[in-house]
Design a protein around this motif. Sequence first.
Motif, short mmCIF file in Angstrom:
data_model
loop_
_atom_site.label_atom_id
_atom_site.label_comp_id
_atom_site.label_asym_id
_atom_site.label_seq_id
_atom_site.Cartn_x
_atom_site.Cartn_y
_atom_site.Cartn_z
N ALA B 21 -5.86 -3.01 -19.05
CA ALA B 21 -5.65 -3.57 -17.73
C ALA B 21 -6.21 -2.69 -16.63
O ALA B 21 -6.19 -1.49 -16.72
CB ALA B 21 -4.17 -3.76 -17.49
N VAL B 22 -6.67 -3.31 -15.60
CA VAL B 22 -6.99 -2.62 -14.36
C VAL B 22 -6.47 -3.52 -13.25
O VAL B 22 -6.60 -4.74 -13.33
CB VAL B 22 -8.51 -2.39 -14.24
N PRO B 23 -5.85 -2.96 -12.24
CA PRO B 23 -5.33 -3.82 -11.19
C PRO B 23 -6.44 -4.62 -10.53
O PRO B 23 -7.60 -4.22 -10.53
CB PRO B 23 -4.72 -2.84 -10.19
N ALA B 24 -6.09 -5.75 -10.01
CA ALA B 24 -7.07 -6.57 -9.29
C ALA B 24 -7.58 -5.82 -8.07
O ALA B 24 -6.96 -4.85 -7.62
CB ALA B 24 -6.42 -7.88 -8.87
N LEU B 25 -8.71 -6.24 -7.57
CA LEU B 25 -9.32 -5.54 -6.44
C LEU B 25 -8.56 -5.88 -5.17
O LEU B 25 -8.97 -6.69 -4.37
CB LEU B 25 -10.78 -5.94 -6.32
N ALA B 27 -5.12 -4.14 -2.55
CA ALA B 27 -4.16 -3.06 -2.37
C ALA B 27 -2.90 -3.37 -3.19
O ALA B 27 -2.69 -4.48 -3.64
CB ALA B 27 -3.83 -2.91 -0.91
N GLN B 28 -2.08 -2.33 -3.35
CA GLN B 28 -0.90 -2.47 -4.19
C GLN B 28 0.06 -3.52 -3.62
O GLN B 28 0.35 -3.55 -2.45
CB GLN B 28 -0.16 -1.14 -4.30
N THR B 162 2.53 3.46 -11.31
CA THR B 162 2.04 4.80 -11.02
C THR B 162 2.83 5.84 -11.82
O THR B 162 3.91 5.56 -12.34
CB THR B 162 2.21 5.13 -9.53
N GLN B 164 4.46 8.32 -10.67
CA GLN B 164 5.76 8.57 -10.04
C GLN B 164 6.79 7.54 -10.48
O GLN B 164 7.97 7.85 -10.66
CB GLN B 164 5.62 8.54 -8.51
#
Lengths: 556, 479
Positions: B21-25, B27-28, B162, B164
């Motif tokens: 997976a990679v986050p969509a383009l 912001a979070q 993340t 954290q």
Amino acid sequence: MVSLLRVAGVVTCVATIASPLTAQRTAPATFAITNARLVPVSAPVIESGTVVIRGGLIVAVGATVAVPADARVIDGTGLTVYPGLIDGFGTLGLPSAAPAAAAGGGGGGGRGGGGGAAAPRAPNSTQAVGLQPELAVVNELGPDAMAFTAPHAAGFTTAFTSIGGGVFRGQSAVINLDGTDVSTMVVRSGMTQQLAFSRGGGGGGFPGSLFGVFAAIRQELLDAQRYRELSAAYARNPKGMVRPAYDPSLAALQPVLARQVPMVMLANTQREIERALDLAKEFNLRAIIAGGTEAWKVADRLKAESVPVLLTVNFPRRTTTPAVDADPDPLRVLRERVEAPKGAAVLQAAGVTYAFTSGGAFPEFLANVRRAVGGGLTPEQALRAMTTTPAQLFGIADRVGALEAGRIANLTITKGDLFAPGTTVQQLFIDGQPITIPVAAPSAGGAGGGRGGRPGTLDGQWTARIAFDGAEREVTFTLTQHGAILGGVLEGSFGSATLEEGVVQPDGSFRFAAWLMHHDGLERAEFRGVRQGDALVGEVAVQGHGTSRFTGNQER
Amino acid sequence: MTTTVEGSMTTSAVALVLLLAVPALSAQAPRAAAPATLITNATVLTVTKGTLAGTDVLLQNGKIAQIGKHLTAPAGATTIDGTGKFLMPGIIDPHSHMMSDATNEGSLSVTSMVRIADVLNPTAPNIYRALAGGTTMLNILHGSANTIGGQNAVVKLKWGRTAQEMLVPGAMPGIKFALGENVTRKNNQTVIVQGQPAAPRRYPSTRMGQEVILRDAFTRARDYQATWADYRARLAKKEAGLIAPRRDLELEPLVEVLEGKRWVHAHSYRADEMLMLLNLADDFGFTIKTLQHGLEGYKIASEIAKHGAGLSTFADSWGYKIEAYDAIPYNVAILMRHGVVTTINSDDDGRARRLNIDAAKMVRYGALTEDEALRIITYNGAVQLGLETRVGSIEVGKEADVVLWNAHPLSVYASPDYTFIDGELYFSKAMDAERRAARVAERTELEQAEANQAPSGRGGAGGRGAAGTPPAMPPKENH
């Protein structure tokens, strides 16, 4: 009236001679570029106007400006004049400071410090090499006119520069790329301190790992905080108190702790950027991210914490056809290549301040900027990222970054619009002096030309074996050397990549960086080595994997 | 339901990376609370309270909210039919080096100042693979290159989040120690880098020297502790003109060890070196929380139990170096029978997704009960990390880190159908299968993109003929 071509011819000849600058210093001081399209950035475009330069400064810009009688007139018909472009981050102007010798001096109790490119050594420092924030790039500058050929062709008149190795990298400077002496090059110095999370060199000293680097940074910043307290207490009342020992390293960090000076932190991946932001938060530092390939993934946090980005436009991309038996690129790598050029537009939309850096890939710079525009920026936004924004970030917005009377006469002149495919830079003015870009700039510097490698260069194809994580892996470097600039591509079991920041030192040693495809994604590798006869030998430092050796042979 | 769970547990490495997976383009996005999930009619392996047949378990607000028969699903809850399936607590791996961008700071013999938490890589593909094997929590340790290594990090494998967000607040801070061959062997490696002097050999070269390093470090830590105690006492008396002592990041964690605020996880193999360490800890008044590996633990099980140490070992992996020869597969059982809190760990990203099989071996060797076998990969790990009131078993009020298996997890035929952490679904076979086709389509599309095409004129067998041309000139625009 002197034609542009004529000026071009003169300067091209001069540029190939060792010291062109004395010649330029005696050149006329007053120029007028007429009938040109002017893009002041800070004001609307003037479709046909005149720029007058006198004594190194812009004295007039406008559609109806009188040409002084003593001006050498350049007919700008068909040309577009921009403020001189600023490279937002890099190591230009450093005479590649023969790092091998500087760092290899060893000593220091075997505490190597430093990253792939070694750091210089500060005198009387209390800290190991690589952890010396008292370094200042202005003390290391040594102009080499040839080294600016490629940046000039990319349109750069000005660059942010800092020391290329180590963890704490010292005070930065903005320089004009006119290749004269240091005193005239420096536009401003000391406006930032640099920090890179690059591990120690191969010397086996502390810190020798990424978390060791964090520990070393943290301890040094804590020590600097205590130094501040001790010094303040002693200043208040020295009676009865043993004076604190003078410490140039900790003293150099005081402006950073006081938030007077931002800390530029090199970070490209999302997790590197988050670590940098966490560190900045821990010590209440003013952060600037340099690199920032994945900054778009952290855009909201960057905006919320008011952290600007010196964004590289040296986007990852496939540079060679994979071998028939190669594994397919991981999906992640394919994605990174497609997403990276869209990142600037994400930052723009989120309201993050960003300036562009070439990432050391000068010949590709303008094409890369156009990719960022293709990724969603307007040309105006992209232009600001190369002019007014870096000028503001570096506190020189009143001097450079716009075509305005009173500013330093740094101009970038193109034939056609900068953002149109195929447009090339024709001429620069730096501090009011013309510099003409030779046609096909890089190859003009070559002595022998021709294919298959010129004698005395690193040109050609090299098959290298890298001892990496306990296994030997093979890559092919295709190198092209032009003076001190080393370019080329890498391919093999680490994927394919364009080499960045390639430099050949006067002593024949070289260094370059590249993004290697490895396990989970792209990792930045820093190569250093030297040619020994028909072989290359050296070492490569990869984030998270320590330092490995490599050897290479020329393919015949 | 969530965009955070993607990937595959296929054995093909190529297919694996393809599915990551990679986050969509963009912001979070803010996190939505995990919806409630009701798992019905499953065989529930509680680990601490026996096996419950035909039982429902409700996961709500990140916790195990109810356990019982015929529970009612709250509005908006997802219901999963657990008939024929087995629900167990998420597996806890007490010794891992996963998702860490550094393993050893081998330059010095005491590197207590380094922290795994500084270098976590939340995008490591092995996180997803571990989830597919039912593992939900890791104790990530420094390597074993030096006597006193760095500070650990305890994480939940919240793939897509993340670093954290993965760190477990409230887990007992830990630190890695290492004894024996890895330390001395590291010492014998001379690093030779061209143009630089060979790196000096690092002290110590023997097990005796390792004890000296430890005694020296803790003696310095005591002095440091005293310096700060003195300062604090004077501060309490409001003494004027006080300046705090220098903070020393090397000694601070060791003071925490002395004060019982940080637990030692000590890599060790031989009975003699383990005894040395236990005696040394007794001298300085602290407890070794776990002996890691401890292949000869069975020889000194009583002494380990008396000290109060736990032990974390391999099921049946030995003989890979001299100090790892005198091992038996009954180690776990013998230690358990002596009352030592014992766990099985992976120390390896591949083994981390098959820890249920390692646990099963302990039924064969030493006749552990099923509960005991499951305990060594769940509850006992929680004890070793100070989290036994929160995770490690299926009890009402505990954090909803649970795995629904298609067969009994001690069977070689078992694999997880669903893996939950804090009540949120991070892996399911169905989601995984769904995403495979999308990944194939995405790859096809990405490969068409210009950035993924080799530039023309530099193709073929590695761009031969490129030499002599200008470096990386934009091929289309400048020619």
